[in-house]
Design a protein around this motif. Sequence first.
Motif, short mmCIF file in Angstrom:
data_model
loop_
_atom_site.label_atom_id
_atom_site.label_comp_id
_atom_site.label_asym_id
_atom_site.label_seq_id
_atom_site.Cartn_x
_atom_site.Cartn_y
_atom_site.Cartn_z
N LYS A 1 1.34 -0.89 0.36
CA LYS A 1 -0.03 0.47 -0.53
C LYS A 1 0.75 1.25 0.18
O LYS A 1 0.27 2.19 -0.52
N GLY A 2 1.92 1.49 1.35
CA GLY A 2 2.72 2.32 0.83
C GLY A 2 3.56 2.41 -0.20
O GLY A 2 4.16 3.50 -0.83
N LYS A 3 4.11 1.73 -0.87
CA LYS A 3 4.38 1.33 -2.27
C LYS A 3 3.44 2.20 -3.29
O LYS A 3 3.99 3.00 -4.47
N ARG A 4 2.79 1.78 -3.93
CA ARG A 4 1.84 2.19 -4.51
C ARG A 4 0.96 3.54 -3.73
O ARG A 4 1.46 4.96 -4.78
N ALA A 5 0.92 3.72 -2.42
CA ALA A 5 0.64 5.50 -2.63
C ALA A 5 2.56 6.18 -3.05
O ALA A 5 2.35 7.49 -3.27
N PHE A 6 3.57 5.66 -2.87
CA PHE A 6 4.71 6.45 -3.26
C PHE A 6 4.43 7.29 -5.05
O PHE A 6 4.85 7.82 -4.67
N THR A 7 4.24 6.06 -4.95
CA THR A 7 4.50 5.72 -6.46
C THR A 7 3.27 7.11 -7.16
O THR A 7 2.74 7.92 -8.51
N ALA A 8 2.18 6.69 -6.91
CA ALA A 8 1.02 8.01 -7.14
C ALA A 8 1.06 9.07 -6.86
O ALA A 8 1.29 10.07 -7.57
N ASP A 9 1.95 9.22 -5.52
CA ASP A 9 2.39 10.68 -5.84
C ASP A 9 2.97 11.47 -6.52
O ASP A 9 3.40 12.64 -6.95
N GLN A 10 4.50 10.50 -7.32
CA GLN A 10 5.31 10.37 -7.78
C GLN A 10 4.50 10.62 -9.53
O GLN A 10 4.56 11.96 -10.30
#
Length: 76
Positions: free
Chosen positions: A64-73
């Motif tokens: 979930k955290g990796k997806r959120a970081f990717t979405a932010d980028q």
Amino acid sequence: MRDWAVERRERTRHLIELGGLVIKAGLVDLTNDDRATLYGAFLTVADRLRSEERANALTLWQRKGKRAFTADQDTT
């Protein structure tokens, strides 16, 4: 620079980054900056990580955290 000063700066930076994650996740706003509530939530997470659910919880939260970081980028 002395070793203790370098270590202190590294620790300070680490703490600031962790605080940034709390803000980024929206927890400060969602709890009206109630530190007792935040601390209780963190204790609940820690309890889960000490349980048999540890592996599943880590996997779920990491994804979930990796997806959120990717979405932010992707949005910046």
